[in-house]
Design an enzyme around this catalytic site. Sequence first.
Site, PDB file in Angstrom:
ATOM      1  N   GLU A  91      -2.356   5.255   2.483  1.00 25.58           N
ATOM      2  CA  GLU A  91      -2.450   4.006   2.197  1.00 25.58           C
ATOM      3  C   GLU A  91      -3.512   2.592   2.170  1.00 25.58           C
ATOM      4  O   GLU A  91      -3.574   2.185   0.808  1.00 25.58           O
ATOM      5  CB  GLU A  91      -1.206   3.201   3.614  1.00 25.58           C
ATOM      6  CG  GLU A  91      -0.519   3.410   3.676  1.00 25.58           C
ATOM      7  CD  GLU A  91       0.237   4.313   4.585  1.00 25.58           C
ATOM      8  OE1 GLU A  91      -0.995   5.285   5.118  1.00 25.58           O
ATOM      9  OE2 GLU A  91       0.938   5.109   4.716  1.00 25.58           O
ATOM     10  N   ARG A 108       2.171   8.631   8.693  1.00 23.72           N
ATOM     11  CA  ARG A 108       2.045  10.226   8.998  1.00 23.72           C
ATOM     12  C   ARG A 108       1.027  10.284   9.503  1.00 23.72           C
ATOM     13  O   ARG A 108       1.335  11.438   9.824  1.00 23.72           O
ATOM     14  CB  ARG A 108       1.163  10.254   7.338  1.00 23.72           C
ATOM     15  CG  ARG A 108       2.891  10.831   6.342  1.00 23.72           C
ATOM     16  CD  ARG A 108       1.908  10.329   5.051  1.00 23.72           C
ATOM     17  NE  ARG A 108       3.257  11.678   4.054  1.00 23.72           N
ATOM     18  CZ  ARG A 108       4.169  10.607   3.173  1.00 23.72           C
ATOM     19  NH1 ARG A 108       4.636   9.884   4.310  1.00 23.72           N
ATOM     20  NH2 ARG A 108       4.575  12.202   2.602  1.00 23.72           N
ATOM     21  N   HIS A 157       5.929   5.267  12.384  1.00 27.67           N
ATOM     22  CA  HIS A 157       6.374   6.640  11.793  1.00 27.67           C
ATOM     23  C   HIS A 157       4.898   7.037  11.655  1.00 27.67           C
ATOM     24  O   HIS A 157       4.781   7.521   9.916  1.00 27.67           O
ATOM     25  CB  HIS A 157       6.877   5.474  11.098  1.00 27.67           C
ATOM     26  CG  HIS A 157       6.353   4.828  10.117  1.00 27.67           C
ATOM     27  ND1 HIS A 157       5.541   5.003   8.936  1.00 27.67           N
ATOM     28  CD2 HIS A 157       6.456   2.841  10.791  1.00 27.67           C
ATOM     29  CE1 HIS A 157       4.751   3.164   8.204  1.00 27.67           C
ATOM     30  NE2 HIS A 157       5.680   2.679   8.997  1.00 27.67           N
ATOM     31  N   ASP A 177       0.774  -0.951   0.261  1.00 29.36           N
ATOM     32  CA  ASP A 177       0.230   0.271   0.026  1.00 29.36           C
ATOM     33  C   ASP A 177       0.930   1.279  -0.631  1.00 29.36           C
ATOM     34  O   ASP A 177       0.361   2.260  -0.208  1.00 29.36           O
ATOM     35  CB  ASP A 177      -1.170  -0.134   1.343  1.00 29.36           C
ATOM     36  CG  ASP A 177       0.102  -0.274   2.497  1.00 29.36           C
ATOM     37  OD1 ASP A 177       1.114   0.162   1.879  1.00 29.36           O
ATOM     38  OD2 ASP A 177      -0.883  -0.544   3.285  1.00 29.36           O
ATOM     39  N   GLU A 231       0.625  -8.894  -1.219  1.00 25.48           N
ATOM     40  CA  GLU A 231      -0.642  -8.190   0.146  1.00 25.48           C
ATOM     41  C   GLU A 231      -1.571  -7.628   0.147  1.00 25.48           C
ATOM     42  O   GLU A 231      -1.532  -6.253   0.169  1.00 25.48           O
ATOM     43  CB  GLU A 231       0.429  -7.676   0.830  1.00 25.48           C
ATOM     44  CG  GLU A 231       0.418  -7.876   2.457  1.00 25.48           C
ATOM     45  CD  GLU A 231       0.924  -6.850   3.232  1.00 25.48           C
ATOM     46  OE1 GLU A 231       0.712  -5.887   3.033  1.00 25.48           O
ATOM     47  OE2 GLU A 231       1.914  -7.398   3.493  1.00 25.48           O
ATOM     48  N   HIS A 254      12.852   5.897  13.343  1.00 24.69           N
ATOM     49  CA  HIS A 254      12.691   5.787  11.437  1.00 24.69           C
ATOM     50  C   HIS A 254      13.372   7.391  11.333  1.00 24.69           C
ATOM     51  O   HIS A 254      13.300   8.180  12.227  1.00 24.69           O
ATOM     52  CB  HIS A 254      10.833   6.158  11.367  1.00 24.69           C
ATOM     53  CG  HIS A 254      10.621   5.969  10.178  1.00 24.69           C
ATOM     54  ND1 HIS A 254      11.223   6.881   9.044  1.00 24.69           N
ATOM     55  CD2 HIS A 254      10.059   4.865   9.097  1.00 24.69           C
ATOM     56  CE1 HIS A 254      10.026   6.580   7.862  1.00 24.69           C
ATOM     57  NE2 HIS A 254       9.894   5.376   7.765  1.00 24.69           N
TER      58      HIS A 254
HETATM   59  C1  UD1 Z   1       6.295   4.868   3.790  1.00 22.40           C
HETATM   60  C2  UD1 Z   1       4.759   4.792   3.252  1.00 22.40           C
HETATM   61  C3  UD1 Z   1       4.565   3.732   4.223  1.00 22.40           C
HETATM   62  C4  UD1 Z   1       5.265   2.718   5.183  1.00 22.40           C
HETATM   63  C5  UD1 Z   1       6.375   3.377   5.562  1.00 22.40           C
HETATM   64  C6  UD1 Z   1       7.471   2.148   5.855  1.00 22.40           C
HETATM   65  C7  UD1 Z   1       3.594   5.640   1.802  1.00 22.40           C
HETATM   66  C8  UD1 Z   1       2.950   7.296   1.390  1.00 22.40           C
HETATM   67  N1  UD1 Z   1       4.339   6.064   2.741  1.00 22.40           N
HETATM   68  O1  UD1 Z   1       6.404   5.780   4.930  1.00 22.40           O
HETATM   69  O2  UD1 Z   1       3.268   3.823   3.679  1.00 22.40           O
HETATM   70  O3  UD1 Z   1       4.315   2.717   5.612  1.00 22.40           O
HETATM   71  O4  UD1 Z   1       7.333   4.540   4.537  1.00 22.40           O
HETATM   72  O5  UD1 Z   1       8.221   2.540   6.936  1.00 22.40           O
HETATM   73  O6  UD1 Z   1       3.930   5.823   1.018  1.00 22.40           O
HETATM   74  N2  UD1 Z   1      13.995   9.297   5.190  1.00 22.40           N
HETATM   75  C9  UD1 Z   1      15.603   8.930   5.095  1.00 22.40           C
HETATM   76  N3  UD1 Z   1      15.945   8.000   4.658  1.00 22.40           N
HETATM   77  C10 UD1 Z   1      14.822   7.314   4.508  1.00 22.40           C
HETATM   78  C11 UD1 Z   1      13.539   6.965   4.563  1.00 22.40           C
HETATM   79  C12 UD1 Z   1      13.201   7.822   4.916  1.00 22.40           C
HETATM   80  O7  UD1 Z   1      15.863  10.148   5.239  1.00 22.40           O
HETATM   81  O8  UD1 Z   1      15.585   5.852   4.091  1.00 22.40           O
HETATM   82  C13 UD1 Z   1      13.245  10.176   5.779  1.00 22.40           C
HETATM   83  C14 UD1 Z   1      12.534  11.250   4.282  1.00 22.40           C
HETATM   84  O9  UD1 Z   1      13.088  13.021   4.472  1.00 22.40           O
HETATM   85  C15 UD1 Z   1      11.453  10.830   3.919  1.00 22.40           C
HETATM   86  C16 UD1 Z   1      10.389  10.912   5.539  1.00 22.40           C
HETATM   87  O10 UD1 Z   1      11.404  10.143   6.016  1.00 22.40           O
HETATM   88  O11 UD1 Z   1      11.251  12.974   3.289  1.00 22.40           O
HETATM   89  C17 UD1 Z   1       9.380  10.129   4.877  1.00 22.40           C
HETATM   90  O12 UD1 Z   1       9.471   9.044   3.893  1.00 22.40           O
HETATM   91  P1  UD1 Z   1       8.616   8.890   3.180  1.00 22.40           P
HETATM   92  O13 UD1 Z   1       9.119   7.819   2.096  1.00 22.40           O
HETATM   93  O14 UD1 Z   1       8.014   9.643   2.291  1.00 22.40           O
HETATM   94  O15 UD1 Z   1       7.184   8.093   4.257  1.00 22.40           O
HETATM   95  P2  UD1 Z   1       7.225   6.961   5.271  1.00 22.40           P
HETATM   96  O16 UD1 Z   1       6.564   7.598   6.353  1.00 22.40           O
HETATM   97  O17 UD1 Z   1       8.418   6.468   5.443  1.00 22.40           O
HETATM   98  N1  UDP Z   2      12.519  -3.171  10.528  1.00 22.35           N
HETATM   99  C1  UDP Z   2      13.369  -3.129  10.691  1.00 22.35           C
HETATM  100  N2  UDP Z   2      13.974  -2.211  11.432  1.00 22.35           N
HETATM  101  C2  UDP Z   2      13.969  -1.116  12.371  1.00 22.35           C
HETATM  102  C3  UDP Z   2      12.540  -1.384  12.318  1.00 22.35           C
HETATM  103  C4  UDP Z   2      12.094  -1.925  11.272  1.00 22.35           C
HETATM  104  O1  UDP Z   2      13.737  -3.623   9.405  1.00 22.35           O
HETATM  105  O2  UDP Z   2      14.589  -0.916  12.767  1.00 22.35           O
HETATM  106  C5  UDP Z   2      11.292  -3.840   9.870  1.00 22.35           C
HETATM  107  C6  UDP Z   2      10.195  -4.761  10.600  1.00 22.35           C
HETATM  108  O3  UDP Z   2      10.935  -6.185  10.345  1.00 22.35           O
HETATM  109  C7  UDP Z   2       9.122  -5.075   9.587  1.00 22.35           C
HETATM  110  C8  UDP Z   2       8.976  -3.606   8.683  1.00 22.35           C
HETATM  111  O4  UDP Z   2      10.122  -2.843   9.165  1.00 22.35           O
HETATM  112  O5  UDP Z   2       9.415  -5.659   8.478  1.00 22.35           O
HETATM  113  C9  UDP Z   2       8.608  -2.806   8.930  1.00 22.35           C
HETATM  114  O6  UDP Z   2       8.202  -1.238   8.145  1.00 22.35           O
HETATM  115  P1  UDP Z   2       7.583  -0.448   9.244  1.00 22.35           P
HETATM  116  O7  UDP Z   2       7.682   0.087  10.446  1.00 22.35           O
HETATM  117  O8  UDP Z   2       8.642   0.907   8.397  1.00 22.35           O
HETATM  118  O9  UDP Z   2       6.981  -0.216   7.902  1.00 22.35           O
HETATM  119  P2  UDP Z   2       5.292  -0.484   7.968  1.00 22.35           P
HETATM  120  O10 UDP Z   2       5.086  -2.035   7.459  1.00 22.35           O
HETATM  121  O11 UDP Z   2       4.426   0.315   8.876  1.00 22.35           O
HETATM  122  O12 UDP Z   2       4.813   0.377   6.371  1.00 22.35           O
END
Ligand code: UD1
Ligand code: UDP
Length: 366
Positions: free
Chosen positions: A133, A208, A206, A97, A119, A239
């Site tokens: 999502e 949103r 994490h 999602d 999924e 995160h």
């Molecule tokens: C995204 C997904 C969410 C998923 C989550 C898993 C969308 C809209 N959201 O949310 O569904 O549950 O990932 O973690 O698709 N950033 C870094 N380095 C990284 C990753 C993120 O710096 O490796 C920072 C950046 O500033 C980025 C912010 O985190 O802009 C948010 O990342 P983003 O992918 O937009 O949203 P998530 O909350 O991670």
């Molecule tokens: N995870 C990881 N390292 C971390 C935190 C989470 O590898 O420090 C893994 C966790 O085991 C799971 C996935 O990341 O498989 C979950 O990711 P996240 O919570 O970012 O996203 P969501 O599942 O909510 O989409």
Amino acid sequence: MKKRILSVFGTRPEAIKMAPLVKEISGRADLEGLVCISGQHKEMLEQVMTCFNIHADYDLAIMKQNQTLYDITCNVIREMEKVLSAAKPDVVLVHGDTTTSYAAAVAAFYRQIPVGHVEAGLRTYNLNSPFPEEFNRQSIGLIAKYHFAPTAWAKQNLINERKNPSDVYVTGNTVIDALHMTVEKDFMHPLLDFTGNDRLILVTAHRRENLGAKMEEMFQAILRIATDFHDVKVVFPIHKNPAVREIADRIFSDCSKIKLCEPLNPFDFHNIMNRAYIVLTDSGGLQEEAPAFGVPVFVMRDTTERPEAISAGTAKLVGTEAETIYREVSRVLDDASEYQKMSLAQNPFGDGRAAVRITDILMNRL
Ligand code: UD1
Ligand code: UDP
């Protein structure tokens, strides 16, 4: 001619759950597996690619700090056009999602390339929770030709939405396959030394829709739990989102019982979760992983698309109010029989063979 399968993903959880499938496809002689990463996540995606030894054939490299949904959607759709022209896949696989998955599905749809949704069928039917999502997964469901539902409940949602039953398959969740690749009996880590003989509460957050006041409430509850229970330690791999880090640093910096750390690679994270006493999270994936370890999980959200874990008894939906979170977690910390009830519940998400099933189905259908 070998059938060409292009797997597209961009965030940490998608990569973890697609890894077993990428591996399975690459082991089949009649299939050619290609991988495209969007780079919606950067460091957190790299950790997973390294951990599972996956190589990307295409990298859209779209991540920027504080990216918006407009940034992710537009950049993925535009860049995917070039990848689809070059790769000419017979099917595009997307997961779950995220906005990467949604935009990649739209890009494939515009070229009339069939989409397989891994999924599929998770629903809250509330477009604001989780946001965005729920919209993403419903939209992918509209586009997809093959729906790989992790559970019978998810399949039923798709049938209720009038998907063709012969295109909907119950496969189990590939996350359980991933756990079979990471979890080890003899595991040591400095974070386990920090916990010592105390009870380990593993935290992630994490979402949103929780950023801001709700996350402050969640973290205040965790601070109170860590302060009030003398035999509890908290480990919180934060995160990379700066908005999460700002709140966590501000609320937790003075508490020596709470260890904030960088995101862990999935190998370390899964093994630490395996040793946790309870998990507190707003994550989707942790609601599936914790039950597989028999670790009670408290879900700090108002809705869940994974009611199976709640029915099974391993997960509790506790919302985002500090008082409720504190009360629910305290009850289980205080009462061993309540704890036992939650930790003995069965994992409802699969047997670790989802990737094999999905690949077999693709071999038959393509
Ligand atoms: C995204 C997904 C969410 C998923 C989550 C898993 C969308 C809209 N959201 O949310 O569904 O549950 O990932 O973690 O698709 N950033 C870094 N380095 C990284 C990753 C993120 O710096 O490796 C920072 C950046 O500033 C980025 C912010 O985190 O802009 C948010 O990342 P983003 O992918 O937009 O949203 P998530 O909350 O991670
Ligand atoms: N995870 C990881 N390292 C971390 C935190 C989470 O590898 O420090 C893994 C966790 O085991 C799971 C996935 O990341 O498989 C979950 O990711 P996240 O919570 O970012 O996203 P969501 O599942 O909510 O989409």
